[in-house]
Write an enzyme that holds these catalytic residues in place. Structure first.
Site, short mmCIF file in Angstrom:
data_model
loop_
_atom_site.label_atom_id
_atom_site.label_comp_id
_atom_site.label_asym_id
_atom_site.label_seq_id
_atom_site.Cartn_x
_atom_site.Cartn_y
_atom_site.Cartn_z
N LYS A 80 -18.24 11.06 33.23
CA LYS A 80 -19.76 10.97 33.37
C LYS A 80 -20.02 10.38 34.93
CE LYS A 80 -23.42 11.70 30.94
NZ LYS A 80 -23.68 13.00 30.01
N GLY A 185 -39.29 17.62 17.49
CA GLY A 185 -39.24 18.02 18.77
C GLY A 185 -39.22 19.65 19.32
N VAL A 186 -40.20 20.13 19.74
CA VAL A 186 -39.76 21.52 19.87
C VAL A 186 -40.00 21.79 21.38
CG1 VAL A 186 -40.65 22.49 17.79
CG2 VAL A 186 -42.38 22.04 19.12
N GLY A 187 -39.09 21.16 22.04
CA GLY A 187 -38.75 21.37 23.52
C GLY A 187 -37.91 22.61 23.72
N HIS A 188 -37.06 22.71 24.93
CA HIS A 188 -36.23 23.65 24.93
C HIS A 188 -35.60 24.24 23.82
CE1 HIS A 188 -37.24 22.26 28.93
NE2 HIS A 188 -37.27 23.76 29.39
N VAL A 189 -34.62 23.21 23.31
CA VAL A 189 -33.64 23.45 22.13
C VAL A 189 -34.54 23.69 20.88
CG1 VAL A 189 -31.99 22.93 20.88
CG2 VAL A 189 -32.06 22.18 23.30
P1 NAD Z 1 -36.84 18.74 25.92
O1 NAD Z 1 -37.13 17.65 26.81
O2 NAD Z 1 -37.21 20.21 26.38
O3 NAD Z 1 -37.75 18.70 24.29
C1 NAD Z 1 -37.87 17.39 23.75
C2 NAD Z 1 -38.88 17.70 22.97
O4 NAD Z 1 -39.14 16.32 22.34
C3 NAD Z 1 -40.30 17.71 23.87
O5 NAD Z 1 -41.02 18.81 23.38
C4 NAD Z 1 -40.97 16.41 23.67
O6 NAD Z 1 -42.35 16.48 23.95
C5 NAD Z 1 -40.53 16.19 22.33
N1 NAD Z 1 -40.77 14.74 22.13
C6 NAD Z 1 -40.72 13.41 22.71
N2 NAD Z 1 -40.71 12.56 21.52
C7 NAD Z 1 -41.02 12.73 20.66
C8 NAD Z 1 -41.11 12.33 19.48
N3 NAD Z 1 -41.47 11.08 19.18
N4 NAD Z 1 -40.90 13.14 18.20
C9 NAD Z 1 -40.85 14.26 18.37
N5 NAD Z 1 -40.97 14.90 19.51
C10 NAD Z 1 -40.75 14.23 20.63
O7 NAD Z 1 -35.39 18.61 25.75
P2 NAD Z 1 -34.09 19.54 25.23
O8 NAD Z 1 -33.39 20.14 26.19
O9 NAD Z 1 -34.91 20.41 24.14
O10 NAD Z 1 -33.22 18.58 24.31
C11 NAD Z 1 -33.25 17.79 23.22
C12 NAD Z 1 -32.38 16.84 22.70
O11 NAD Z 1 -31.22 17.37 22.67
C13 NAD Z 1 -32.35 15.55 23.76
O12 NAD Z 1 -31.98 14.65 23.08
C14 NAD Z 1 -30.98 16.09 24.69
O13 NAD Z 1 -30.45 15.30 25.34
C15 NAD Z 1 -30.36 16.90 23.51
N6 NAD Z 1 -29.50 18.03 24.14
C16 NAD Z 1 -29.86 19.11 24.64
C17 NAD Z 1 -29.15 20.02 24.97
C18 NAD Z 1 -29.63 21.37 25.73
O14 NAD Z 1 -28.89 22.37 25.88
N7 NAD Z 1 -30.88 21.23 26.36
C19 NAD Z 1 -27.54 19.95 24.72
C20 NAD Z 1 -27.25 18.78 24.08
C21 NAD Z 1 -28.08 17.94 23.77
#
Ligand code: NAD
Length: 362
Positions: A80, A185-189
């Site tokens: 890292k 959390g309904v972001g990317h994943v």
């Molecule tokens: P993202 O930023 O696209 O989505 C995160 C979502 O969480 C956002 O929609 C945000 O509005 C929401 N959020 C913020 N605070 C919140 C709360 N208090 N309660 C509920 N929702 C809340 O991120 P992502 O890429 O979807 O990743 C989500 C998590 O998974 C992160 O912790 C990331 O480190 C982990 N992760 C992601 C990946 C990947 O491929 N993107 C891989 C491994 C781990």
């Protein structure tokens, strides 16, 4: 601080301190373990208050990557890097951004492939494009540049497959039909995960502070309902999928849990690994360790090193189901928290491979 002692305590191989005073780059690259392959791990940019804070973060995260890669069956070690800088300062300064990341890229290149970088908190795909101008050892670059693009669909698929293993363990059949799942959390994943669950006719509950994202999911998917923030931890559903923040399994939340399963993509879900991992075991809650179930992202960038192919990445992420099942079996047999079972599995693989390297073939 005795740095060598700190490295020895956790088995770190190498630390690299990078300074480019003219450009203002101060970075640390931590290589934890390269028995399985080159150390791959993201580059985090953060305004650490002290050098010690930055160093601790780098070594902690690098070690986590060793375990994640090993348990996912990848030929990768753990590393890292951290850049001690406030990303907000250069948000609107593309020239400074380019200089910083190209300088960082030159340090990465100097390591000749022992460390491979990628984006992380505070850095972006665009930053990795700058890094890519200076080094061959960067992943997570855009599809258009031969990279692997957005890893989220692969991560979500891995989480979905891991969830199937958990459901099979608890209910005796690997089906999500009519199972209730809370996605925090309904972001990317999280949003991609809704899609997989919807296809399987699961009942999905969602929460996200971003109302636009919530409404978008509700409009697109039937069988989906939104919940209020205060109701999350006491919600009576089968599965809790943390897909936003870390440390949501903590002293304040754990007593409220009625969940039978916790399976989501967020990193570092257990606030204190030893304590909260054990409490979940005592409560009889099946927990898919975060670094196992969310390894789809790492699998995706690993595929980039082999010549990227999304189908292949998805296929490999599907294997997360078997890994989660194995981890849960070990945890049950040995009556230990599942995160410990996963650590054991990772350590066993590293030890076995180390053993095969005991003689030289060229
Ligand atoms: P993202 O930023 O696209 O989505 C995160 C979502 O969480 C956002 O929609 C945000 O509005 C929401 N959020 C913020 N605070 C919140 C709360 N208090 N309660 C509920 N929702 C809340 O991120 P992502 O890429 O979807 O990743 C989500 C998590 O998974 C992160 O912790 C990331 O480190 C982990 N992760 C992601 C990946 C990947 O491929 N993107 C891989 C491994 C781990």
């Amino acid at each position: 601080m005795n740095i060598f002692q700190k490295m020895a305590e956790r088995g770190h191989e190498e630390l690299i301190f990078c300074s480019d005073d003219e450009i203002g780059l101060q970075a640390i690259i931590a290589i934890h373990n390269t028995v399985l392959g080159p150390a791959l791990g993201g580059c985090r940019m953060y305004p650490y208050k002290t050098f010690e804070d930055a160093l601790c973060d780098a070594v902690r995260l690098a070690r986590g990557m060793t375990y994640k890669a090993s348990v996912a069956g990848l030929n990768l070690g753990g590393g890292k890097s951290v850049i001690i800088f406030d990303p907000k300062v250069i948000k609107n300064d593309p020239v400074k951004r380019e200089l910083l990341f190209r300088s960082f890229g030159r340090f990465v290149q100097g390591l000749g492939g022992r460390y491979i970088t990628a984006e992380d908190v505070g850095t972006s795909v665009e930053d990795m494009e700058f890094v890519n101008m200076e080094t061959d050892y960067v992943t997570g670059i855009p599809l258009a540049l031969g990279g692997s693009g957005d890893p989220s669909p692969v991560t979500a698929y891995g989480v979905y497959c891991g969830m199937l293993a958990c459901v099979e363990k608890v209910f005796g059949n690997a089906s999500l039909k009519d199972r209730s799942v809370l996605i925090q959390g309904v972001g990317h994943v999280g949003k991609c995960l809704v899609d997989f669950l919807n296809k399987d006719k699961a009942k999905v509950f969602i929460f996200d502070p971003d109302k636009e994202k919530v409404n978008c999911v509700l409009e697109q998917y039937k069988n989906t309902e939104s919940v209020e923030q205060d109701d999350i931890y006491g919600l009576d559903v089968d599965i809790y999928a943390p897909c936003a923040l870390g440390a949501t399994i903590n002293d304040n939340t754990i007593d409220q849990f009625k969940f039978k399963i916790i399976a989501g993509c967020a990193n570092n879900q257990l606030e204190v690994e030893e304590k909260h991992g054990r409490l979940l075991l005592e409560k009889g809650i099946i927990y898919a360790p975060d670094f196992v179930i969310n390894s789809g992202g790492l699998i995706n960038v690993y595929s980039e090193l082999e010549g990227y192919n999304r189908e292949r990445a998805m296929g490999k992420a599907g294997g997360i189901r078997d890994v989660v099942a194995k981890v849960l079996d070990i945890a049950e047999k040995e009556n230990i928290p599942s995160y410990l079972a996963a650590n054991k599995l990772a350590e066993e693989r590293i030890a076995a491979i180390r053993n095969t390297k005991k003689f030289t073939i060229k």
